[in-house]
Design a protein around this motif. Sequence first.
Motif, PDB file in Angstrom:
ATOM      1  N   ILE A 225       0.859  -1.184   0.000  1.00 54.56           N
ATOM      2  CA  ILE A 225       0.000   0.000   0.000  1.00 54.56           C
ATOM      3  C   ILE A 225       0.898   1.238   0.000  1.00 54.56           C
ATOM      4  O   ILE A 225       1.890   1.299   0.724  1.00 54.56           O
ATOM      5  CB  ILE A 225      -0.956   0.014   1.221  1.00 54.56           C
ATOM      6  N   ASN A 226       0.589   2.185  -0.844  1.00 57.69           N
ATOM      7  CA  ASN A 226       1.339   3.439  -0.839  1.00 57.69           C
ATOM      8  C   ASN A 226       1.127   4.173   0.479  1.00 57.69           C
ATOM      9  O   ASN A 226       0.047   4.101   1.079  1.00 57.69           O
ATOM     10  CB  ASN A 226       0.898   4.341  -1.993  1.00 57.69           C
ATOM     11  N   ARG A 227       2.142   4.883   0.903  1.00 55.72           N
ATOM     12  CA  ARG A 227       2.015   5.668   2.137  1.00 55.72           C
ATOM     13  C   ARG A 227       0.840   6.640   2.024  1.00 55.72           C
ATOM     14  O   ARG A 227       0.088   6.839   2.997  1.00 55.72           O
ATOM     15  CB  ARG A 227       3.324   6.429   2.388  1.00 55.72           C
ATOM     16  N   ALA A 228       0.649   7.238   0.864  1.00 55.33           N
ATOM     17  CA  ALA A 228      -0.451   8.182   0.676  1.00 55.33           C
ATOM     18  C   ALA A 228      -1.805   7.523   0.898  1.00 55.33           C
ATOM     19  O   ALA A 228      -2.755   8.176   1.364  1.00 55.33           O
ATOM     20  CB  ALA A 228      -0.384   8.776  -0.730  1.00 55.33           C
ATOM     21  N   ASP A 229      -1.911   6.230   0.583  1.00 61.01           N
ATOM     22  CA  ASP A 229      -3.170   5.512   0.783  1.00 61.01           C
ATOM     23  C   ASP A 229      -3.268   4.907   2.181  1.00 61.01           C
ATOM     24  O   ASP A 229      -4.367   4.531   2.619  1.00 61.01           O
ATOM     25  CB  ASP A 229      -3.314   4.407  -0.274  1.00 61.01           C
ATOM     26  N   LEU A 230      -2.128   4.826   2.876  1.00 60.77           N
ATOM     27  CA  LEU A 230      -2.155   4.359   4.256  1.00 60.77           C
ATOM     28  C   LEU A 230      -2.616   5.473   5.199  1.00 60.77           C
ATOM     29  O   LEU A 230      -3.225   5.202   6.246  1.00 60.77           O
ATOM     30  CB  LEU A 230      -0.764   3.868   4.666  1.00 60.77           C
ATOM     31  N   GLU A 231      -2.365   6.722   4.834  1.00 53.13           N
ATOM     32  CA  GLU A 231      -2.678   7.832   5.739  1.00 53.13           C
ATOM     33  C   GLU A 231      -4.155   7.925   6.098  1.00 53.13           C
ATOM     34  O   GLU A 231      -4.492   8.183   7.265  1.00 53.13           O
ATOM     35  CB  GLU A 231      -2.163   9.149   5.148  1.00 53.13           C
ATOM     36  N   PRO A 232      -5.123   7.703   5.166  1.00 51.33           N
ATOM     37  CA  PRO A 232      -6.533   7.691   5.598  1.00 51.33           C
ATOM     38  C   PRO A 232      -6.826   6.591   6.621  1.00 51.33           C
ATOM     39  O   PRO A 232      -7.698   6.763   7.475  1.00 51.33           O
ATOM     40  CB  PRO A 232      -7.300   7.443   4.285  1.00 51.33           C
ATOM     41  N   VAL A 233      -6.085   5.488   6.557  1.00 46.09           N
ATOM     42  CA  VAL A 233      -6.233   4.424   7.558  1.00 46.09           C
ATOM     43  C   VAL A 233      -5.673   4.906   8.889  1.00 46.09           C
ATOM     44  O   VAL A 233      -6.278   4.696   9.957  1.00 46.09           O
ATOM     45  CB  VAL A 233      -5.504   3.140   7.095  1.00 46.09           C
ATOM     46  N   MET A 234      -4.522   5.565   8.840  1.00 43.54           N
ATOM     47  CA  MET A 234      -3.924   6.093  10.066  1.00 43.54           C
ATOM     48  C   MET A 234      -4.840   7.107  10.739  1.00 43.54           C
ATOM     49  O   MET A 234      -4.890   7.195  11.976  1.00 43.54           O
ATOM     50  CB  MET A 234      -2.575   6.737   9.744  1.00 43.54           C
TER      51      MET A 234
END
Length: 672
Positions: free
Chosen positions: A618-627
């Motif tokens: 998963i790209n970090r940019a797409d992980l941020e909404p999870v975070m």
Amino acid sequence: MNIGRIATVVFCTGALFACNQAQNPEAQISNAVVAPEHFHPKGKEPSSFTKAKQAQLRKTLPLTDARDFEEQSRGLLARPDYDEIMAEAGHVAWSMGKYEFLLDGKDFDSIHPSLQRQALLNMNYGLYEVTDGIYQVRGFDLANISFIKGDTGWIVFDPLTAEETARAALKLINDTLGERPVVAVIYSHSHGDHFGGARGVTTTEAAASGKVKIIAPAGFMEHAVAENVHAGNAMSRRMFYQYGSLMPASPYGHVDQSIGKTVANGKLGLIAPNLSISEPLVDMTIDGVHMVFQNTPGTEAPVEMNTWFPDKKAFWAAENISGTIHNIYTLRGALVRDALAWSKYINIALYSFGKQADVMFTAHSWPRWGNDRIQQVMRGQRDMYAHLNNQVLHLANQGVTINQMHNVYQVPKSQQEQWYARGYHGSFEHNSRAVINRYLGYWDANPATLIPLSPEDSAPLYVEMMGGAEKIMSKAQSLYNNGEYRLAQEITNKLVYAEPNNQNAKDLLADIFEQQGYQQESPSLRNSFLAAALELRSGIPKGVSPKTGPDIVKAMSTELWLEYLAILMNADDMEGVSYRFNLIQPDIQENFVVELSNGALTAIKGFTDPTADLTLTINRADLEPVMMQQKNLREQVLAGKASVEGDTDGLRDLLTSIAPFELDFEIMPGTK
């Protein structure tokens, strides 16, 4: 707020203390009045013992010294015509009006006279000129925001906690002195009240393009985020005690926070620096303003820097020097600070810049003018931090323990008469214990305290041996009636732990705490006693809970986030479970092996494991909404923004054991 009245009080160089003293030395004793009605139906008036103590302090404190009031009021250019700043969310982000009772010219026996003096000094509210081309807006937040006039625009130092208060400050200076663009923002250190309002004065786009320089000491981003992550929930809960953040502003409640009134409750953001200061001294000119940055790591913050303006002979002391001795240990929780290093960095600043300075201004409190005055304050604070370190260790090496130090350590007599050496933010009681804790830890070397029972387990035995609740209540009430509050606290606290549903015992302990709170010079101690009293009487109060903004989450490294998940995980739920997965982030080229074994979740950066149970890409940019808890991993997989190969059941089980902490955990027994 009556703006005319605040000006009248402040400009009476010494306000209610110095002016009254000048006219009548006995005024501070005879002028004591009955305070407004207590905010709590169970609240008590100051006892005769508390009143006597306050009256004695009014006789012995150096209240005729008016220099702080002269400096505090100097340079006023404009005051706003409002006393509240609203948050974007609709609640009040900042209010000076709620502290208007401090301007009534009364002495409150429910407030330590020295603390009342400090609380009045912190009624600064408006735009002030420090020296030619240097300005501050004070009273818009816990910290000051400073503006340096460059050739074309403003250089902003420490843009407060909240976007709303920083924006209001920028508008005030632009309306008063003419509109100018912000060309640089400087974060002196990594605490939220010095960077959280950055979006109120500039934008991420301006910083990313280089149009606006964002300057901070090296390591700023790591410490700005990390300090409040691992124990962040506990820190937020404990802030109610240290800062009294949910207590009403009242002579019986919150009156001040020593370095400012309180923390603004608005929209906290973070714009990443695009320029870091890594050397001990860095000479730089920005928009025609010549500055020398002095790195002071490990002082008031893990990363911090002072600034010298050679052309203006002005020294910016960040939060290393203010109108109080600061915290070596902050009661909300943080790593214990190094008093000796703090003293040394002040000494370096003194010999590098202080001997030339005409003005010293800081992130809190008010400026000091004149070289003699500047050197006096710098030396006094340097010596106080050094004395704390050296004398505590002197006593420790003679056998004084952490449980005795606060009753043994004494401030030098020469410093007791100096207002800048008072222990407002960092009381000498808890700072002296902090120094011994830094070097020797929490244990006093008595085996009986090495693995003690929990209070709730030991308390029933004490209650039984003392003859039960009725006898304890009778003795505690007698001690309370005689003003022996610390002794009364000792036995009543045991009873409350043994019988957390005994409301009579909780009410008596609250009464005991309240009188001790009234008598504290340090607002951190006052707030802690009074907050505990409030909870014992009424339970844990409700209020606007602090929330981590998206800027903070985005600034959190993936490694730090994984460490936080490991803290959130309920290890008991994962007993006997072994699971391993690869986390791959192609856009930032970071890989981790995350492993659950023996009830511990660990992560190692820079590795992948071909035998892992699962690989999550998963790209970090797409992980941020999870975070940020806006999305979950399953949603990102279904949306094609993440891919999984391997055993997803184990990951699902792991994630079900992770739940956010609740902020309203109990501190005093029987209060939830």
